[in-house]
Design a protein around this motif. Structure first.
Motif, PDB file in Angstrom:
ATOM      1  N   THR A 240     -41.879   3.539 -29.196  1.00 31.54           N
ATOM      2  CA  THR A 240     -40.870   3.312 -29.814  1.00 31.54           C
ATOM      3  C   THR A 240     -39.599   3.721 -30.769  1.00 31.54           C
ATOM      4  O   THR A 240     -40.983   3.790 -32.045  1.00 31.54           O
ATOM      5  N   VAL A 241     -38.840   4.307 -31.717  1.00 28.38           N
ATOM      6  CA  VAL A 241     -38.737   4.540 -32.482  1.00 28.38           C
ATOM      7  C   VAL A 241     -37.094   3.735 -33.234  1.00 28.38           C
ATOM      8  O   VAL A 241     -36.277   3.529 -32.397  1.00 28.38           O
ATOM      9  N   MET A 242     -37.560   3.468 -34.315  1.00 25.44           N
ATOM     10  CA  MET A 242     -36.411   2.135 -35.350  1.00 25.44           C
ATOM     11  C   MET A 242     -36.424   2.915 -36.505  1.00 25.44           C
ATOM     12  O   MET A 242     -37.549   3.234 -36.949  1.00 25.44           O
ATOM     13  N   VAL A 243     -35.402   2.577 -37.117  1.00 19.73           N
ATOM     14  CA  VAL A 243     -35.108   2.986 -38.273  1.00 19.73           C
ATOM     15  C   VAL A 243     -34.794   1.518 -38.827  1.00 19.73           C
ATOM     16  O   VAL A 243     -33.810   0.965 -38.887  1.00 19.73           O
ATOM     17  N   ILE A 244     -35.140   1.918 -40.249  1.00 21.11           N
ATOM     18  CA  ILE A 244     -34.994   0.493 -41.359  1.00 21.11           C
ATOM     19  C   ILE A 244     -34.377   1.354 -42.864  1.00 21.11           C
ATOM     20  O   ILE A 244     -34.675   2.430 -42.593  1.00 21.11           O
ATOM     21  N   GLU A 245     -33.425   0.281 -43.356  1.00 23.24           N
ATOM     22  CA  GLU A 245     -32.822   0.527 -44.393  1.00 23.24           C
ATOM     23  C   GLU A 245     -33.886   0.470 -45.554  1.00 23.24           C
ATOM     24  O   GLU A 245     -34.681  -0.891 -45.844  1.00 23.24           O
ATOM     25  N   ASP A 246     -34.269   1.312 -46.019  1.00 22.14           N
ATOM     26  CA  ASP A 246     -35.706   1.332 -47.192  1.00 22.14           C
ATOM     27  C   ASP A 246     -34.891   1.120 -48.443  1.00 22.14           C
ATOM     28  O   ASP A 246     -34.303   1.650 -49.147  1.00 22.14           O
ATOM     29  N   VAL A 247     -34.943   0.026 -49.328  1.00 26.39           N
ATOM     30  CA  VAL A 247     -34.617  -0.874 -50.012  1.00 26.39           C
ATOM     31  C   VAL A 247     -35.887  -0.997 -51.048  1.00 26.39           C
ATOM     32  O   VAL A 247     -35.406  -1.989 -52.105  1.00 26.39           O
ATOM     33  N   TYR A 248     -36.559  -0.691 -50.634  1.00 23.37           N
ATOM     34  CA  TYR A 248     -37.684  -1.831 -51.226  1.00 23.37           C
ATOM     35  C   TYR A 248     -38.601  -0.433 -52.598  1.00 23.37           C
ATOM     36  O   TYR A 248     -38.722   0.386 -52.004  1.00 23.37           O
ATOM     37  N   PRO A 249     -39.262  -1.586 -53.416  1.00 26.27           N
ATOM     38  CA  PRO A 249     -40.186  -0.294 -54.262  1.00 26.27           C
ATOM     39  C   PRO A 249     -41.569  -0.186 -53.466  1.00 26.27           C
ATOM     40  O   PRO A 249     -41.958  -0.669 -52.043  1.00 26.27           O
ATOM     41  N   PRO A 250     -41.519   1.323 -54.289  1.00 23.94           N
ATOM     42  CA  PRO A 250     -42.857   1.910 -52.354  1.00 23.94           C
ATOM     43  C   PRO A 250     -43.975   1.466 -52.613  1.00 23.94           C
ATOM     44  O   PRO A 250     -44.519   1.878 -51.513  1.00 23.94           O
ATOM     45  N   ASP A 251     -44.516   0.669 -54.039  1.00 28.33           N
ATOM     46  CA  ASP A 251     -45.884   0.198 -53.890  1.00 28.33           C
ATOM     47  C   ASP A 251     -46.126  -1.168 -54.324  1.00 28.33           C
ATOM     48  O   ASP A 251     -47.201  -1.407 -54.435  1.00 28.33           O
ATOM     49  N   ASP A 252     -45.088  -1.509 -53.467  1.00 26.38           N
ATOM     50  CA  ASP A 252     -45.320  -3.266 -53.206  1.00 26.38           C
ATOM     51  C   ASP A 252     -46.181  -3.531 -51.794  1.00 26.38           C
ATOM     52  O   ASP A 252     -44.854  -3.732 -50.468  1.00 26.38           O
TER      53      ASP A 252
END
Length: 337
Positions: free
Chosen positions: A64-76
């Motif tokens: 199952t492949v889903m796409v999410i909007e990446d608006v978050y700090p990469p190290d959290d």
């Protein structure tokens, strides 16, 4: 076959998907009954998230492949874990990664972390290296992704100006695939149809099939794909035979583009092969091709002289563009994973 986990997660940018990613996903499929792949997409990435997801679905139809909007700090990792639980709607049993963040992220999810080839010794590649120089990393790309990165060269020109000769010579030089002119094949069959007259629908069919064959061979080429004509030239052929432009053929031509167009000059002698009939229109057709290339802002060059001179000039242009493509500044694809 029983598996260790009921559910597993693989997360990343997959920009682009490559054989290292496939190795990771296949490892997850061997160990988990259900695998969800999360594609992180954000503005400014060089390939749209939905396109990357479509490639992954083609390559791995059982996940199952889903796409999410990446608006978050990469190290959290804690935040990413909370968001992952929202996206999934359940707690996964295992997280499969080859990245340093994997253990922290899995722990925040309450899942087992499974490290897959963390040193990338089995599949020694990275998406950033591929983006920087796709041709040098060609062996790490699956066919559908190769089609995206293929450097496409279209050889276009009027009748009897050596387009096919140059296309074949270029393909031989780059040890790659070339796309023959479907319009020629269609015309040879058309000529033997009793009472046949050209219709706009014929040119629409030619343009679509030319594009289909181009896309098919782009998956099998060795970095450079040579096309003996394309849909743009088909649009000009429609004008020649029908006497007016076709909005539908023009739309097909506008929707696609090659990295370089080589226009074969009309200065060489016309050779009649039993099918050609436009010696008197060669100058007009060359002018129309150039007009359209300029109007659409397509990169092009006119190549003249005997075959070897044309080949040498074309190779020089292509090599320069390939070099500049590698050296060009890259858009950041930063994000989680």
């Amino acid at each position: 076959m029983s598996r260790l986990y009921r559910s597993g997660v693989v997360i990343g940018k997959f920009c682009p998907p490559h054989r290292g990613h496939s190795f990771l996903i296949d490892a997850a499929l061997r160990q988990a009954e259900r695998v969800t792949v999360i594609v992180c997409a954000r503005d400014g990435q060089s390939i749209a998230g939905e396109r990357r997801a479509a490639w992954l679905r083609e390559l791995h139809p059982h996940v199952t492949v889903m796409v999410i909007e990446d608006v978050y700090p990469p190290d959290d990792s804690a935040l990413w874990a909370r968001k992952t639980l929202e996206w999934l709607g359940f707690v996964p049993d295992a997280v499969f990664t080859s990245e340093e963040y994997g253990p922290r992220y899995a722990a925040e999810l309450g899942a087992v972390h499974v490290a897959v080839d963390p040193g990338r010794k089995t599949i020694p590649c990275s998406a950033s290296a591929i983006r920087a120089d796709p041709l040098s990393n060609w062996d790490f790309l699956e066919p559908c992704v190769r089609a995206h990165y293929a450097f496409r060269v279209a050889v276009v020109g009027a009748e009897s100006t050596g387009t096919t000769t140059l296309a074949q010579d270029l393909a031989e030089n780059y040890v790659t695939a070339w796309v023959p002119e479907y319009g020629r094949e269609y015309s040879e069959q058309f000529k033997f149809r009793e009472g046949a007259t050209w219709r706009t629908e014929d040119f629409v069919d030619i343009a679509r099939e030319q594009c289909r064959r181009e896309d098919e061979l782009a998956q099998a080429c060795q970095g450079v794909l040579v096309c003996d004509t394309d849909a743009l030239a088909t649009a000009i052929w429609h004008e020649r035979y029908m006497g007016f432009p076709s909005p539908e053929v023009n739309e097909i031509a506008r929707s696609r583009s090659c990295h370089l167009y080589l226009v074969t000059d009309v200065s060489i002698p016309f050779v009649q092969d039993g099918f050609r009939d436009g010696e008197h229109l060669r100058g007009w057709m060359q002018e129309r091709l150039i007009e359209e290339l300029e109007r659409l802002n397509r990169p092009f060059a006119i190549v003249s002289g005997p075959p070897q001179e044309r080949l040498a000039a074309s190779v020089k242009l292509i090599d320069e563009l390939l070099t500049s493509r590698i050296a060009a500044p890259r858009v950041s694809d930063d994000g989680f994973a």
